[in-house]
Every structure is written in C-alpha cells, then in structure tokens.
Design an enzyme around this catalytic site. Sequence first.
Site, PDB file in Angstrom:
ATOM      1  N   SER A   1      21.176  45.410  40.536  1.00  0.00           N
ATOM      2  CA  SER A   1      20.602  47.035  40.075  1.00  0.00           C
ATOM      3  C   SER A   1      21.291  48.244  39.473  1.00  0.00           C
ATOM      4  O   SER A   1      20.549  48.878  39.025  1.00  0.00           O
ATOM      5  CB  SER A   1      19.025  47.210  41.006  1.00  0.00           C
ATOM      6  OG  SER A   1      18.252  45.485  41.048  1.00  0.00           O
TER       7      SER A   1
ATOM      8  N   HIS B   1      21.492  42.429  32.938  1.00  0.00           N
ATOM      9  CA  HIS B   1      21.299  43.531  34.378  1.00  0.00           C
ATOM     10  C   HIS B   1      19.436  42.263  33.591  1.00  0.00           C
ATOM     11  O   HIS B   1      18.328  43.371  32.717  1.00  0.00           O
ATOM     12  CB  HIS B   1      20.853  44.599  34.752  1.00  0.00           C
ATOM     13  CG  HIS B   1      19.905  45.428  35.357  1.00  0.00           C
ATOM     14  ND1 HIS B   1      18.219  45.807  34.985  1.00  0.00           N
ATOM     15  CD2 HIS B   1      19.077  45.037  36.733  1.00  0.00           C
ATOM     16  CE1 HIS B   1      17.547  45.947  35.900  1.00  0.00           C
ATOM     17  NE2 HIS B   1      18.197  45.292  37.034  1.00  0.00           N
TER      18      HIS B   1
HETATM   19  N1  LIG Z   1      14.813  41.889  43.221  1.00  0.00           N
HETATM   20  C1  LIG Z   1      14.194  42.575  41.402  1.00  0.00           C
HETATM   21  O1  LIG Z   1      13.354  42.374  40.762  1.00  0.00           O
HETATM   22  C2  LIG Z   1      15.254  42.558  40.563  1.00  0.00           C
HETATM   23  C3  LIG Z   1      15.641  42.947  39.547  1.00  0.00           C
HETATM   24  C4  LIG Z   1      17.006  42.748  39.046  1.00  0.00           C
HETATM   25  C5  LIG Z   1      17.801  42.920  39.786  1.00  0.00           C
HETATM   26  N2  LIG Z   1      17.964  42.340  40.863  1.00  0.00           N
HETATM   27  C6  LIG Z   1      18.932  42.866  41.131  1.00  0.00           C
HETATM   28  O2  LIG Z   1      19.215  41.091  41.692  1.00  0.00           O
HETATM   29  C7  LIG Z   1      20.210  40.759  42.885  1.00  0.00           C
HETATM   30  C8  LIG Z   1      19.211  39.299  43.749  1.00  0.00           C
HETATM   31  O3  LIG Z   1      17.779  40.146  43.761  1.00  0.00           O
HETATM   32  P1  LIG Z   1      17.195  39.079  44.497  1.00  0.00           P
HETATM   33  O4  LIG Z   1      15.625  39.896  44.031  1.00  0.00           O
HETATM   34  O5  LIG Z   1      17.285  37.652  43.905  1.00  0.00           O
HETATM   35  O6  LIG Z   1      17.621  38.667  45.374  1.00  0.00           O
HETATM   36  P2  LIG Z   1      17.159  37.269  47.007  1.00  0.00           P
HETATM   37  O7  LIG Z   1      17.302  38.460  48.251  1.00  0.00           O
HETATM   38  O8  LIG Z   1      15.644  36.585  46.312  1.00  0.00           O
HETATM   39  O9  LIG Z   1      18.711  36.363  46.879  1.00  0.00           O
HETATM   40  C9  LIG Z   1      19.789  36.732  47.185  1.00  0.00           C
HETATM   41  C10 LIG Z   1      19.803  34.719  46.767  1.00  0.00           C
HETATM   42  O10 LIG Z   1      22.035  35.285  47.564  1.00  0.00           O
HETATM   43  C11 LIG Z   1      21.837  34.339  48.100  1.00  0.00           C
HETATM   44  N3  LIG Z   1      23.468  34.869  48.809  1.00  0.00           N
HETATM   45  C12 LIG Z   1      24.175  35.288  49.603  1.00  0.00           C
HETATM   46  N4  LIG Z   1      25.095  35.534  49.561  1.00  0.00           N
HETATM   47  C13 LIG Z   1      25.427  34.616  48.887  1.00  0.00           C
HETATM   48  C14 LIG Z   1      26.950  34.487  48.452  1.00  0.00           C
HETATM   49  N5  LIG Z   1      27.800  34.961  49.351  1.00  0.00           N
HETATM   50  N6  LIG Z   1      27.245  33.237  47.739  1.00  0.00           N
HETATM   51  C15 LIG Z   1      26.003  32.829  46.583  1.00  0.00           C
HETATM   52  N7  LIG Z   1      24.335  33.528  47.525  1.00  0.00           N
HETATM   53  C16 LIG Z   1      24.573  34.394  48.397  1.00  0.00           C
HETATM   54  C17 LIG Z   1      21.326  34.453  49.444  1.00  0.00           C
HETATM   55  O11 LIG Z   1      20.763  32.680  49.714  1.00  0.00           O
HETATM   56  C18 LIG Z   1      19.512  34.410  48.640  1.00  0.00           C
HETATM   57  O12 LIG Z   1      19.444  33.066  48.475  1.00  0.00           O
HETATM   58  C19 LIG Z   1      20.303  41.663  43.182  1.00  0.00           C
HETATM   59  O13 LIG Z   1      21.552  42.372  43.422  1.00  0.00           O
HETATM   60  C20 LIG Z   1      19.531  43.026  43.205  1.00  0.00           C
HETATM   61  O14 LIG Z   1      19.439  43.936  42.904  1.00  0.00           O
HETATM   62  C21 LIG Z   1      16.490  41.987  41.461  1.00  0.00           C
END
Ligand SMILES: NC(=O)c1ccc[n+]([C@@H]2O[C@H](COP(=O)([O-])OP(=O)(O)OC[C@H]3O[C@@H](n4cnc5c(N)ncnc54)[C@H](O)[C@@H]3O)[C@@H](O)[C@H]2O)c1
Length: 290
Positions: A118, A139
């Site tokens: 993000s 993104h």
């Molecule tokens: N939540 C949102 O609306 C949103 C929107 C756009 C971008 N993002 C970005 O997307 C990314 C993920 O966000 P999310 O909301 O899906 O998070 P989330 O917490 O739902 O999922 C993250 C996942 O990553 C896994 N993980 C952690 N370490 C790992 C590793 N070393 N190898 C493989 N997997 C690993 C965790 O087990 C978890 O399942 C972040 O960078 C976030 O900023 C999120």
Amino acid sequence: MSIEKIFITGSGLMGGGIAQVCAQSGFRVILNDVRPEALLEAKKNISWSVGKLVEKGSVKESREEIMTRIATTTEIEAAASADLVIEAVFENLELKRDVFRRLDKAAGPGAILASNTSAISISELAGVTGRPENVLGLHFFSPVPMMGTAEVIRGMLTSEETFSRGVDFVRRLGKDPILVHRDIPAFVINRINFRANIEAMRLVEQGVATVEDIDKGLRLAGGRKMGPFETGDMVGLDVTHGALMAIYEETRDASFYPPAILRRKVQMGQLGRKTGRGWYEYNPDGTIKK
Ligand SMILES: NC(=O)c1ccc[n+]([C@@H]2O[C@H](COP(=O)([O-])OP(=O)(O)OC[C@H]3O[C@@H](n4cnc5c(N)ncnc54)[C@H](O)[C@@H]3O)[C@@H](O)[C@H]2O)c1
C-alpha cells in the site's frame, strides 16, 4: 515472454482476491503462504466468492473449472515456474525486503516481481534484488474481485517493457489500470483517500461526529458506496496504520502521522472485521452489532 503463470505470496485478503481474479481470467496460479491454514482459508473464501459470481451470472465458467487453476504451496521455490510473481505479505518493510530477496533467488531470470504494497517504496524493494528493471508495483484495491482498477507503479529502475507488461496484465484481468509514473509513498488513490480518512478519524477523536454519521454522510452526500470507517474495517486498521507510518517515515510530514485513536485501536488488537472489532463491532455472521 507472455504472462501465463502467476505465483502469489501471502494468501490473506489481498493475495486470495488477486488469485481469484487471475484464475477467473484464465491464468494458472500458485498461491503461497507460510501458514498452511491461511492457504486452506483462502481456497475456501475464493471458492465461496467464485460461486456467488457464477450464481449472479457475472462469471461464465463453472466454479470447478476456475478452482482447478489454483494450486497452493508453502514452498517459495515453486516461484521458479512463474512468469509473474506478486507479493502480498504483511505491510512490513523488513519482511517484504526479506521476501523479495528470496523471490529473486527462487524466480526464473525473466520473471517479473511485483508488490501489492500500500505504501512501501517499490524502488527500495527492487534494490534488494538483482533485477530492479523487472520489478514494479501492482496495487490492487479491496475487495479485489469487485474493484474495476489497479495501480501500476514504476520504481526508479523499472523498464518500459516491464511497466507495459504490468499494464497489459491488469487489462487482461478485466480491470482498467491507473498508471503511476513515480514511486511516491501511497501512490495516487491512497494518497488522496488517506488525507480524508485521517480527517474523519480526527473528527471522531474530537467528538465532532460519530463513526456511523460520518460513514452515512459520505455514502448519502459523498456518493461513496462505503464510508471510510466501513472500508477501514475491511482493509484492517493495522494495514492502514502500517501504510500511514510508511508514508510518515518517508516524508516526515506530520499530517500523515496516524491519529491517536487509530494507534490505540491497533495497540488493543481492534483491527477491524478480522478481529470482530475495529471502528464497529461485528456479530459472528459478519453483520454490524447495533
Ligand atoms: N487490506 C487491503 O485492503 C489492502 C489493499 C491494498 C493493498 N494491501 C496490501 O496488501 C498486502 C497484504 O495485505 P492483506 O490485507 O492481504 O494482509 P493479510 O494480513 O490479510 O494477509 C497477509 C498474509 O501474508 C502471509 N505471510 C506473512 N509472512 C509471509 C511470508 N514470509 N511468506 C508468505 N506469506 C506470508 C500471512 O500468513 C497472511 O496470510 C499488504 O502489503 C497491504 O498493505 C492491502
């Protein structure tokens, strides 16, 4: 080389959503996570969501056909066979740097490495790899299957070819890409939205208006489908906090520093829908407690 096989690391809200839209668009997907239970949960959620879209008629293939395109693994080495790798692990710089180093070793030499971060700098992630020209930001917005766009972000060294392949890939997912030509913290859409969201949090903090009224106002008067707090609970308060801290660290602009009300909620583990409480409290069936 055309993009056919996608490796996605991090199978949470975003990784799962990205895997779903890739499989729906005919790509073969390998979904990776360090936690096997996260992979099981992701497949369950994707299957449910695809089923709903098939029921509505917006997806023409059967759920089974789409699900057979998604394989899961806890092994990062499986990235070797992919043309495009998308990273969607937690929003934490050190973790992402480590994951990018390992992806660079695991992926084939011509593969593109993308981050769904993000707010973390794409150039900084590219810098830990031996292929910065093949690194870019992709993104996506949440919920990924519903949102019609994604930002394609150039790092300082992203090649023209990598950038245009990223743009073309987003189009093949049926989304209309937003082109971001400089790698600034939070890119474009979040950069604009965060300002409004921080203001909304401050108004709640100051007792000027309630969470409910601000959400209602932005839905009824602001033309939004969801208010900032409803969206914030879906995104995760920790994700928003992480993104704001990343912008603040990079810019030292105090207006991006997370308001105390957000910091406290994150410290207390009130992270939104995923913990049953954030800006709202949720019943087990996902409805908001009145
Ligand atoms: N939540 C949102 O609306 C949103 C929107 C756009 C971008 N993002 C970005 O997307 C990314 C993920 O966000 P999310 O909301 O899906 O998070 P989330 O917490 O739902 O999922 C993250 C996942 O990553 C896994 N993980 C952690 N370490 C790992 C590793 N070393 N190898 C493989 N997997 C690993 C965790 O087990 C978890 O399942 C972040 O960078 C976030 O900023 C999120």
